[in-house]
Design a protein around this motif. Structure first.
Motif, PDB file in Angstrom:
ATOM      1  N   ASP A   1       0.823  -1.215   0.000  1.00  0.00           N
ATOM      2  CA  ASP A   1       0.000   0.000   0.000  1.00  0.00           C
ATOM      3  C   ASP A   1       0.854   1.261   0.000  1.00  0.00           C
ATOM      4  O   ASP A   1       0.496   2.266  -0.629  1.00  0.00           O
ATOM      5  CB  ASP A   1      -0.947   0.017   1.210  1.00  0.00           C
ATOM      6  N   PHE A   2       1.971   1.229   0.714  1.00  0.00           N
ATOM      7  CA  PHE A   2       2.847   2.404   0.681  1.00  0.00           C
ATOM      8  C   PHE A   2       3.276   2.712  -0.740  1.00  0.00           C
ATOM      9  O   PHE A   2       3.269   3.874  -1.170  1.00  0.00           O
ATOM     10  CB  PHE A   2       4.087   2.203   1.555  1.00  0.00           C
ATOM     11  N   TRP A   3       3.689   1.690  -1.471  1.00  0.00           N
ATOM     12  CA  TRP A   3       4.195   1.920  -2.826  1.00  0.00           C
ATOM     13  C   TRP A   3       3.095   2.390  -3.762  1.00  0.00           C
ATOM     14  O   TRP A   3       3.352   3.183  -4.679  1.00  0.00           O
ATOM     15  CB  TRP A   3       4.881   0.653  -3.343  1.00  0.00           C
ATOM     16  N   ARG A   4       1.861   1.936  -3.554  1.00  0.00           N
ATOM     17  CA  ARG A   4       0.751   2.445  -4.352  1.00  0.00           C
ATOM     18  C   ARG A   4       0.576   3.952  -4.129  1.00  0.00           C
ATOM     19  O   ARG A   4       0.375   4.715  -5.071  1.00  0.00           O
ATOM     20  CB  ARG A   4      -0.532   1.692  -4.003  1.00  0.00           C
ATOM     21  N   ALA A   5       0.663   4.347  -2.860  1.00  0.00           N
ATOM     22  CA  ALA A   5       0.496   5.760  -2.528  1.00  0.00           C
ATOM     23  C   ALA A   5       1.689   6.586  -2.999  1.00  0.00           C
ATOM     24  O   ALA A   5       1.523   7.676  -3.565  1.00  0.00           O
ATOM     25  CB  ALA A   5       0.306   5.920  -1.023  1.00  0.00           C
ATOM     26  N   PHE A   6       2.894   6.074  -2.782  1.00  0.00           N
ATOM     27  CA  PHE A   6       4.085   6.827  -3.174  1.00  0.00           C
ATOM     28  C   PHE A   6       4.146   7.026  -4.680  1.00  0.00           C
ATOM     29  O   PHE A   6       4.372   8.137  -5.165  1.00  0.00           O
ATOM     30  CB  PHE A   6       5.349   6.106  -2.683  1.00  0.00           C
ATOM     31  N   LEU A   7       3.943   5.935  -5.427  1.00  0.00           N
ATOM     32  CA  LEU A   7       3.948   6.069  -6.886  1.00  0.00           C
ATOM     33  C   LEU A   7       2.802   6.951  -7.357  1.00  0.00           C
ATOM     34  O   LEU A   7       2.942   7.690  -8.341  1.00  0.00           O
ATOM     35  CB  LEU A   7       3.865   4.696  -7.538  1.00  0.00           C
ATOM     36  N   GLY A   8       1.667   6.897  -6.664  1.00  0.00           N
ATOM     37  CA  GLY A   8       0.558   7.791  -7.007  1.00  0.00           C
ATOM     38  C   GLY A   8       0.956   9.241  -6.891  1.00  0.00           C
ATOM     39  O   GLY A   8       0.619  10.074  -7.749  1.00  0.00           O
ATOM     40  N   CYS A   9       1.683   9.589  -5.829  1.00  0.00           N
ATOM     41  CA  CYS A   9       2.187  10.962  -5.681  1.00  0.00           C
ATOM     42  C   CYS A   9       3.148  11.313  -6.810  1.00  0.00           C
ATOM     43  O   CYS A   9       3.067  12.399  -7.402  1.00  0.00           O
ATOM     44  CB  CYS A   9       2.880  11.122  -4.331  1.00  0.00           C
TER      45      CYS A   9
END
Length: 573
Positions: A76-84
């Motif tokens: 989930d962190f990587w989904r959010a980070f890449l989303g940013c």
């Protein structure tokens, strides 16, 4: 050094995903009881989740400011980070708060970054929102869970125009709790340093990256992004999963045919102490090409022990690669070429800022290697600003496209640290604040920036710990103290030398007080229990202006010359 042909991370990552998205996986090993189970997603699926987050961020006015990311270890962190990243929004990876002190640090980051939005998971949203609401911040913070139903249609996302000098994320250093420093790392910085790392250690699209470093640590974050930069498989687990059973990292390398991993020296030391030859039965580490060792002082004993221990499992002597770097240069600055070199330096000469071979008392120095591709390393007199020749100790200065843009909201410090010039006018350079020397073209780090403590790969400021100790018991409130680091069995450990107010002990013995300090400091700062030396007021060395003399106190401790000692609770190695 290889160039990507891309001006920002979005175009680079999406180009790799178009080629490798369906054939490369991000595998997260999740604890389930005593075992690890796979949580696997293709890079294509991760890309789709990132576009969903990015499309939603594009509609949010709060996303014009940096966005805080508060997640447990996992995908989930990587989904959010890449989303940013995809949205052109500045991301702020941060550690999850677990007590009042760490929540206060999050508040300081929120204030410094000016954030109005925090992304998290549905599991954490309500408790985080309640904690943040109670901080009394000047502006409201909205907490949003990215996994609580669809945020937006991924197909509504359009690729933004992002310049190379646009800040991609803020890397907050482990500085003073009330005054954190956010390093502004640009898209161009990341592209440069990832290319440097890939070339230096031979990461290709056939590599398999293995790791456990926290995503809010520069080593964990940049190592994770390397998978998207190159287009390769990556296998991760949580820090806790590794710390509980260090053999798990070795097993992941063996099971997934891992080729590259990075960790601080303490992790390799932990493996050397906790893993036995019997544990290695059936493991095949012959696929491992590079084990980066950085983020804290590299110990010769650790290098030799880990190489000897793992050799029967196929771990080649050239695999362990000490490296030097810091968040201000994105991550990597120098790296060992595979043949480990050491210097047995004369201790007295080293104290006079020069290297000569040892004749009597010696200090063993480990090479951190030659400058990585695209990095210029100089040794400069910190006061004279003169460039120094080989075998002279001075401040390590760096020049590279990987050098970050500066500290957020700190123009004067940014100018001093990131725009330094030698006495001859050469520059700009990054002043690292670290001390070292060059010998035969390789860097040997001899010291650390003033007052900074590095324990288990984490930078800790003594002021934070000293201030915390004042709250442990009334007998310590308002009394002076100093925290130092010492070498215990080839590991950095903390020692607290603390004055005591006898009048308010209220029946507590010195031993009981020391035990409370050891326990509370270990819990609050997540470090091994420190040594504690209790002294009376006269036992703390002060300058004429009333400041604690740290260097003098450390020397007195090491030479067994402390005065007015009331109680000693030694540090345990």
């Amino acid at each position: 050094m290889a160039h990507t042909g891309h001006s920002n991370l979005v175009s680079c990552f999406r180009s790799r995903l178009e080629t490798y998205g369906e054939t490369r996986n991000f595998t997260y090993l999740v604890e389930s009881g005593r075992h690890l189970v796979e949580d696997v997603t293709t890079l294509t699926a991760l890309d789709r989740s990132a576009r969903e987050v990015a499309a939603w961020l594009g509609s949010r006015p709060e996303a014009t400011r940096p966005v805080l990311l508060l997640f447990e270890p996992g995908l989930d962190f990587w989904r959010a980070f890449l989303g940013c990243v995809y949205a052109g929004v500045i991301a702020v990876p941060a550690p999850l708060p677990h007590d009042e002190r760490s929540l206060s640090r999050v508040a300081s980051i929120l204030r410094d970054a000016g954030s109005g939005l925090a992304l998290t998971s549905a599991k954490l949203r309500d408790v985080l929102a309640a904690g943040i609401d109670g901080l009394g911040l000047e502006h409201p913070i909205r907490c949003v869970a990215i996994d609580d139903g669809p945020l937006a249609d991924p197909d509504d996302w359009t690729m933004p125009q992002i310049a190379p000098d646009a800040v991609a994320f803020l890397q907050y250093t482990s500085g003073s709790t009330g005054d954190p420093k956010g390093v502004g790392v640009t898209h161009g910085n990341v592209l440069s340093n990832e290319a440097t790392i890939a070339e230096a250690v031979g990461v290709t699209d056939e590599s398999v990256l293995v790791g456990w470093i926290p995503h809010f640590h520069d080593m964990g974050l940049i190592s994770g992004m390397l998978a998207f930069f190159v287009g390769t498989n990556i296998v991760n687990m949580s820090p806790l999963a590794f710390l509980k059973q260090p053999i798990r990292m070795l097993k992941a390398v063996s099971d997934y045919r891992g080729t590259h991993a990075a960790a601080p020296n303490f992790a390799y030391d932990l493996i050397a102490r906790r893993v036995t030859p019997e544990h290695l039965a059936g493991l095949d580490l012959s696929s491992w090409k590079a084990a980066l060792n950085g983020a804290e002082p590299v110990r010769r004993r650790t290098v030799e022990r880990i190489t000897e221990l793992l050799a029967p499992a196929g771990f080649a002597a050239t695999v362990l690669r000490p490296t030097y770097g810091l968040a201000e240069v994105t991550l990597m600055a120098t790296i060992c070429g595979g043949v480990q070199r050491y210097l047995d330096a004369d201790a007295e000469a080293l104290e006079q800022n020069r290297y000569s071979p040892a004749t009597q008392r010696s200090v063993s120095l480990v090479s951190s290697g030659a400058p990585a591709p695209g990095v210029d390393v100089r040794i400069v007199g910190p006061d004279t600003l003169e460039e120094l020749p080989e075998d002279r100790v001075g401040e390590i200065w760096l020049r590279s496209p990987s050098v970050a843009s500066g500290y957020r909201n700190r123009p004067e410090e940014t100018l001093q640290r990131f725009e330094a010039r030698t006495s001859g006018g050469d520059g700009p350079f990054l002043r690292t604040g670290d001390l070292g020397l060059l010998h035969d073209g390789e860097l040997y780090v001899t010291g650390r920036r003033k007052d900074l403590l590095i324990i288990n790969g984490r930078n800790l400021y003594p002021q934070d710990i000293e201030e915390f100790v004042q709250t442990v018991h009334p007998a310590l409130a308002g009394a002076r103290g100093v925290v130092i680091s010492v070498d215990v069995n080839d590991a950095e450990r903390l020692v607290l030398i603390q004055a005591v107010k006898d009048a308010v002990l209220d029946g507590l013995t010195y031993a009981e007080l020391a035990a409370s300090v050891k326990r509370d400091v270990a819990r609050a700062f997540e470090v091994p229990a420190p040594g504690v030396v209790l002294v009376d007021r006269a036992g703390i060395h002060l300058t004429t202006s009333g400041k604690v003399q740290r260097a003098s106190m450390r020397a007195a401790y090491l030479n067994s010359e402390l005065s007015n000692v009331l109680h000693v609770s030694p540090v345990i190695g």
